[in-house]
Design a protein around this motif. Sequence first.
Motif, PDB file in Angstrom:
ATOM      1  N   MET A 473     -28.720  -8.573  -7.321  1.00  0.00           N
ATOM      2  CA  MET A 473     -28.904  -7.955  -9.173  1.00  0.00           C
ATOM      3  C   MET A 473     -29.174  -9.358 -10.326  1.00  0.00           C
ATOM      4  N   ALA A 474     -28.306  -9.481  -9.931  1.00  0.00           N
ATOM      5  CA  ALA A 474     -28.342 -11.060 -10.845  1.00  0.00           C
ATOM      6  C   ALA A 474     -29.616 -11.862 -10.450  1.00  0.00           C
ATOM      7  N   VAL A 475     -30.276 -11.799  -9.327  1.00  0.00           N
ATOM      8  CA  VAL A 475     -30.928 -12.982  -8.993  1.00  0.00           C
ATOM      9  C   VAL A 475     -32.117 -11.815  -9.678  1.00  0.00           C
ATOM     10  N   ARG A 476     -32.508 -11.223  -8.701  1.00  0.00           N
ATOM     11  CA  ARG A 476     -33.526 -10.051  -9.010  1.00  0.00           C
ATOM     12  C   ARG A 476     -34.115  -9.712 -10.438  1.00  0.00           C
ATOM     13  N   GLU A 477     -32.796  -9.547 -11.352  1.00  0.00           N
ATOM     14  CA  GLU A 477     -32.953  -9.537 -12.887  1.00  0.00           C
ATOM     15  C   GLU A 477     -32.868 -10.917 -13.623  1.00  0.00           C
ATOM     16  N   GLY A 478     -32.697 -11.837 -13.554  1.00  0.00           N
ATOM     17  CA  GLY A 478     -32.464 -12.700 -13.974  1.00  0.00           C
ATOM     18  C   GLY A 478     -32.702 -14.054 -13.166  1.00  0.00           C
ATOM     19  N   VAL A 479     -31.478 -14.823 -12.884  1.00  0.00           N
ATOM     20  CA  VAL A 479     -31.083 -16.258 -12.233  1.00  0.00           C
ATOM     21  C   VAL A 479     -30.243 -16.230 -11.528  1.00  0.00           C
ATOM     22  N   GLY A 480     -29.715 -16.873 -10.676  1.00  0.00           N
ATOM     23  CA  GLY A 480     -28.891 -16.453  -9.502  1.00  0.00           C
ATOM     24  C   GLY A 480     -28.633 -17.992  -8.984  1.00  0.00           C
ATOM     25  N   ILE A 481     -27.302 -18.565  -8.939  1.00  0.00           N
ATOM     26  CA  ILE A 481     -27.650 -19.635  -8.297  1.00  0.00           C
ATOM     27  C   ILE A 481     -26.394 -19.914  -7.165  1.00  0.00           C
ATOM     28  N   ASN A 482     -26.703 -21.125  -6.129  1.00  0.00           N
ATOM     29  CA  ASN A 482     -26.073 -20.180  -4.985  1.00  0.00           C
ATOM     30  C   ASN A 482     -26.108 -22.551  -4.727  1.00  0.00           C
ATOM     31  N   PRO A 656     -23.290 -17.644 -10.214  1.00  0.00           N
ATOM     32  CA  PRO A 656     -23.667 -17.125  -9.095  1.00  0.00           C
ATOM     33  C   PRO A 656     -23.355 -16.336  -7.320  1.00  0.00           C
ATOM     34  N   PHE A 657     -24.157 -16.824  -6.612  1.00  0.00           N
ATOM     35  CA  PHE A 657     -24.362 -15.921  -5.241  1.00  0.00           C
ATOM     36  C   PHE A 657     -23.439 -16.635  -4.329  1.00  0.00           C
ATOM     37  N   GLY A 658     -23.668 -15.748  -3.539  1.00  0.00           N
ATOM     38  CA  GLY A 658     -22.898 -15.471  -2.455  1.00  0.00           C
ATOM     39  C   GLY A 658     -23.780 -16.054  -1.130  1.00  0.00           C
ATOM     40  N   MET A 659     -23.015 -15.592  -0.008  1.00  0.00           N
ATOM     41  CA  MET A 659     -24.522 -15.657   1.948  1.00  0.00           C
ATOM     42  C   MET A 659     -24.593 -14.321   1.711  1.00  0.00           C
ATOM     43  N   ARG A 660     -23.543 -13.260   0.926  1.00  0.00           N
ATOM     44  CA  ARG A 660     -23.593 -11.936   1.531  1.00  0.00           C
ATOM     45  C   ARG A 660     -24.983 -11.735   0.407  1.00  0.00           C
ATOM     46  N   ALA A 661     -24.851 -12.086   0.065  1.00  0.00           N
ATOM     47  CA  ALA A 661     -26.290 -11.638  -1.902  1.00  0.00           C
ATOM     48  C   ALA A 661     -27.384 -11.707  -0.437  1.00  0.00           C
ATOM     49  N   MET A 662     -27.157 -13.682   0.105  1.00  0.00           N
ATOM     50  CA  MET A 662     -28.381 -14.245   0.344  1.00  0.00           C
ATOM     51  C   MET A 662     -28.657 -13.320   1.455  1.00  0.00           C
ATOM     52  N   MET A 663     -28.466 -12.621   2.127  1.00  0.00           N
ATOM     53  CA  MET A 663     -28.232 -12.308   3.592  1.00  0.00           C
ATOM     54  C   MET A 663     -28.705 -10.692   3.609  1.00  0.00           C
ATOM     55  N   SER A 664     -28.645 -10.584   1.942  1.00  0.00           N
ATOM     56  CA  SER A 664     -29.739  -8.912   1.652  1.00  0.00           C
ATOM     57  C   SER A 664     -30.280  -9.172   0.983  1.00  0.00           C
ATOM     58  N   LEU A 665     -30.694 -10.001  -0.022  1.00  0.00           N
ATOM     59  CA  LEU A 665     -31.688 -10.571  -0.979  1.00  0.00           C
ATOM     60  C   LEU A 665     -33.049 -10.913   0.289  1.00  0.00           C
ATOM     61  N   ARG A 666     -32.952 -11.470   1.729  1.00  0.00           N
ATOM     62  CA  ARG A 666     -33.279 -12.318   2.760  1.00  0.00           C
ATOM     63  C   ARG A 666     -34.249 -10.866   3.357  1.00  0.00           C
ATOM     64  N   LEU A 667     -33.231  -9.735   3.178  1.00  0.00           N
ATOM     65  CA  LEU A 667     -33.948  -8.140   4.429  1.00  0.00           C
ATOM     66  C   LEU A 667     -34.815  -7.740   3.033  1.00  0.00           C
TER      67      LEU A 667
END
Length: 804
Positions: A473-482, A656-667
């Motif tokens: 949600m931080a990525v979708r609503e604001g900005v995330g870093i990875n 910051p976000f990790g690979m668990r979030a990344m794999m959810s976002l790509r879906l």
Amino acid sequence: MKTQARVCIVGGGVVGCSVAYHLTKLGWRDVTLLERSELTSGSTWHAAGGFHTLNGDTNMAALQGYTIRLYKELEEITGLSCGLHHVGGVTLADTPERFDMLKAERAKHRFMGLETEIVGPEEIAKLAPITNLDGILGGLYDPLDGHLDPSGTTHAYARAARIGGAEIVTHCKVLETNPRPDGGWDVVTEQGTLVAEHLVNAAGLWAREVAAMTGLYLPLHPMEHQYIVTDDIPEIYERGQEHPHVMDPAGESYLRQEGRGLCIGFYEQKARPWAVDGTPWEFGHELLPDDFDKIEDSIAFAYRRFPVLERAGVKSVIHGPFTFAPDGNPLVGPVPGLRNYWSACAVMAGFSQGGGVGLSLAQWMAEGEPERDVFAMDVARFGKWITPGYTRPKVLENYQRRFSVSYPNEELPAARPFRTTPLYDTFDEMGAVFGQQYGLEVVNYFALPGEPRFETPSFRRSNAFEATRQEVMAVREGVGINEVQNFGKYRVTGPAARAWLDRIMAGQIPAPGRLALNPMLSPAGRIIGDFTVACLDDERFQLTASYGAQDFHMRWFEQNAAEGVAVENVSDRLTGFQIAGPRARDLLARVAHTDVSAQALRFLDARHMDIGLCRALVQRVSYTGDLGYEIYVDAMDQRALWSVLWEAGRDLGLRPFGMRAMMSLRLDRFFGAWMHEYGPDYTPAETGLDRFMRLEKPADFIGKTAALETAQRGPARRLVAFEVEAGDADVVAYEPIWLDGEVVGFCTSGGWSHWAGKSVALGFLPRDCLSGVPAVEIEILGRMRPARMLTEPLFDPEGARLRG
């Protein structure tokens, strides 16, 4: 012994003889196999001889099935007996977690055509009546399980190879292996020198020593292993039919009938590596001293599970070494960096896998590629970073976990942390929960305050769920870093760089300052890479792909080298971050010393610019499917880049976000992943990557002929997305897809979309099933879950954020 051969195979165990047979079967008759002692010396002769199909990797399981079915063919060809006992086998489950694993394996087997079945305690009692079923919830029965005569089977392979034209020379120790300028090998032996076009290292216990002759390190290590054969047991010999195999993971044991008694072996926790400083050359048909102390706990457990054992005497103890790779799978294929040097080593389950290893390697040598994806056993899956100090504890861990539950989200601890980025300590202080890829520590997610720094292994949603949701949600609503460290990165330079890339890649090679997504194909038109190609100028390009495929891809680049182009792996010299989300442009604008507006830095642009103190390459692309940028700097500059981004992004909610979030976002955008949706089992037309191909381009790119043929006839199946009524367990991979009571496809990956609040799966369906929007069922952990096909992405279906 001949003085010249097309192929020289070093090692006369079951694997070497299988390779020799399969090469002759494919028409390569000028094959010489060299064995330092007698055939079967080393590990083969003292093996327990069991075979089974159970394997966490579906292609490995399929190759094991091929191996088992091959034995009758060998008997027919040679007239020799393999001593086959097809008695079937049952693997016991004493916990819900272990039962979940067996249900997941059974589901995979459905679309593979393997006839396994889940059985309850009552059925187990009929199949294996000597088993104490206290605490047993059920099991997985496989009718293909059985055992054979190791010596007879190896000699059957050898005779079949000889019938095909191979020469087998025993008592011929190899002393040196020296590369020749023409790409061949001088194999110096006690009986003279053999000049061979190809060299296969199938030396088993001596594979390390043979590899070292050419300065090569192969990551494998021998382990001591012990099994016991009992005296006669009335409950066995009075039964009237042979007792099936019983695998008892809780007791770390396997059991089968041997004559009128039983044979039981253990993968004990008090395990010991063998020959740490190298395998003695004089070792061969010897055994190690009996060691009951290290298996005393396992024996005590076995007495409770199989009470007849406590009343049985011991006829013999077999205690010998055999080899493992760090993950337990074989090391097979062309060795990166060496011409015509092939590996067929670390095959710890030789009578389950030896036939499949021989087939795959022979196809690779004779036809250019195996018929199926064999990355799980590709020698290139380990890079040049691996050391004996890493291999040994990982091998020990793998041995001890031979019968442990394998969870899809589990991260194993041995030999970690090993390779880290400059931000490792920073992320550690922020609560990072790390995984590893290719030896590198990678953030999976950041634990919330008060939560444990450990993800609970599970087939269901884990304790990482809420932390991952917040990162998404931080990525979708604001900005995330990875971090972008875990991308493979390559520099392609030279006057012929563009022409070379046009031949290597199936898609468009971009103009200076632009990016293009590009499939890389094998000659058969199958996917061997999904790359982002950035053109920095007319003679300089940067490629990015999977971090874990570095040696796999570099091997391909080297095999297809050309004048006027240089390819350099810079994966660990370039690092940085991606920033993604609707505020990503605002963040970049604060730190970049140039205009980064939508007009100045368009989607799929690549620009060098100064960011804070750093000179960076910025690519406007993001695997999150959102507005995003990949920022690459020299590894020495990563901390400075972090500091400027972190300070500038605080009031924007940078997280910051990790690979668990990344794999959810790509879906959310149905983006595929390497070795899930994209890999050598699939073609661009099947997966949708054909939209990035340029079949009309003049360049005769590798795989073009096959791709054109597929385009003309259309793919037989297509990758599609589903919304699944999944309960508490999402799709992982290889779950069967049912339509009208039949298995018609399988899943490649899946998970929970935290943005959409839905369980999503990607998978293949036959083309003739795609009319309309079919309602299907996906089998997850033994339960049928309704699913419907999705026709547009769950996030930003028009790509307005991504491209805007």
